[in-house]
Design a protein around this motif. Sequence first.
Motif: not given
Length: 609
Positions: A465-484
């Motif tokens: 997500x950080x790379x895509x924002x740096x290279x393309x300006x696309x802001x990506x949010x990662x949502x994880x439920x915390x489960x294994x």
Amino acid sequence: MISIKTFSSRASTYRFNMPKRPLRLYLLALVMGVAVPALLLAMVQAMDSAARQRAAVEAGLTNTSRVLATSVEHELLRSVAALDVLAASPRLAAGDLAGFYEEARAAAAQLPWYTVWLADAHGRQLMNLLAPLGAQLPSLADRPYVAEALRSGRWTVSGLIVGRVSGSQNVTVAVPLLRQPGTPLYVVGAALRPATFNVLLESVNPYLHTATASIVGRDFIVIARNRDAERWLGQRAHAKYIESLAEAPEGLARTTTLEGDAIYAAYRRLPDSGWTIGMGVLASEVEEPVWRTLRTSAALGLCGLLLAGTVAVLLSRRIARPIKQLADTADGIARGHYDPAPVGSGIAEIETLARALQYAAQAARERDQLAEQARHITAELERVEIRERQQIARDLHDDLAQTLAAALIRLTVLQQHADPAVARRATELADLIQRANHSTRSLAEQLSPPALYELGLVPALEWLAQELENDYGLQVQIHDDGQPKPLSIEASSIVFRCVRELLINVFKHAQTPSASVRLSVEGEQTLVIHVLDAGRGIDPSAVAHEVGAGRLGLRAVKERLGHLGGSFHMASQPSGGSDVSLRLPLMPRDSAPTGSHGDEPPSSAGPTA
């Protein structure tokens, strides 16, 4: 004695060696045994015959009613013509009432009139054959038919009325004598007894011996009738019959007589007089033949159906049992049981189907084996690809990146050169090498992200997500439920590449500055990943086409997931964004490697940052 095992073996041998007959023979036996087509044809013919008989009765009624109407109209017009002759008498024109009186008497003797009268333009009677000439006579000005004749200047006829001189029931025809066009001078009338029209009704041979013929006036009062005329003369017609007459001037209707009998009646209304002549027969005489035919046909049909049902049950037992066995066999093949039990039925088509199921089971077994081999090969190729990516990343990092770093150090020395031109050139080359070094490190990380192999899937997606924002300006949010989320290294790599492909696809086509990735576990066995955006979306009808055509990178994603036993689904609406869901099975927890969130274990296989 024959043992049970031997008997069972012989029975099985006989069952499989019994003569094979095509299924059509059994069906033909069923049809020929119950003769359903013949019974149906007989019922159709019976109904057609009954319908033709009913149509003939209705046609006869209609024709008879027209003949009766013509006869009644002719009788009225005969009286009108005779009255026209009397009205043209020179004696009447000269005012010679005595002479006109004698002429009227002579005419009445030759026609079915029982009286003739003369009235002036105000409806006052001037003479009447039932009274001596010069006698005081009642006025006729209030008689509707007289007023109509004076108003219209045309002949009219009354309904059934009671004569004011005779005191008996009669029907009167009135003809106006015009002094000049449109101005009546006299009205000449002739009275006829209802029996005159009864004779007309009786003179026409009724269609059936129970036929009822009648004449009703404008007011629906019975004027004449061929049955019980004395009883019903002067009575109002039945309300149901009146409703039928109000619908059309001519027609055929199921109605009711004054006696309360249901009849089929044909009627015709005379346009000049407004009288309606009707002819009807009892409904039972029309409908009973139809019902009798239908009852007989229904009884025969019921017997045929019972017989057909009995035969069908016997044959269905013969056929349904092996079909049920074949259905169980097909269900077993669908569940992965590839050893179908033999089916013996004696029906050639079922035996053919049983052999086809055996071939299908063998083909399914071979297909599963090939699919398993393909999965192993695919997994091995994926592992080889991961190793090659890691090796290329290491080479880029350890060789090319180090070489570029060494060149950068030497250029730094040149930048201290006294010659300004040399220093400027060295600075330019240093900038180029710095960018090349950055690109090399970025390419190495994309080929084999260190976060994926050292920290796990979720941290790797956060790095992506950080790379895509740096290279393309696309802001990506990662949502994880915390489960294994226990995954093998190969599965993690495939999932990471699929998500990256989808996010790049969002940047290229969705026309939106942001996206989100949601990871969750369903039932502790399935990993579900949603890649969502609020972009321009795509028509739902075109989604399957885009996936099948390999556009938008979706086909590659679908194939990669298929190798892992996963699935791919895309939901989208124009201007409503897209939701791409990935589903794949997780590794059992007791065999899962340890790591971040239950992902892959830390590994030094990838390059360091």
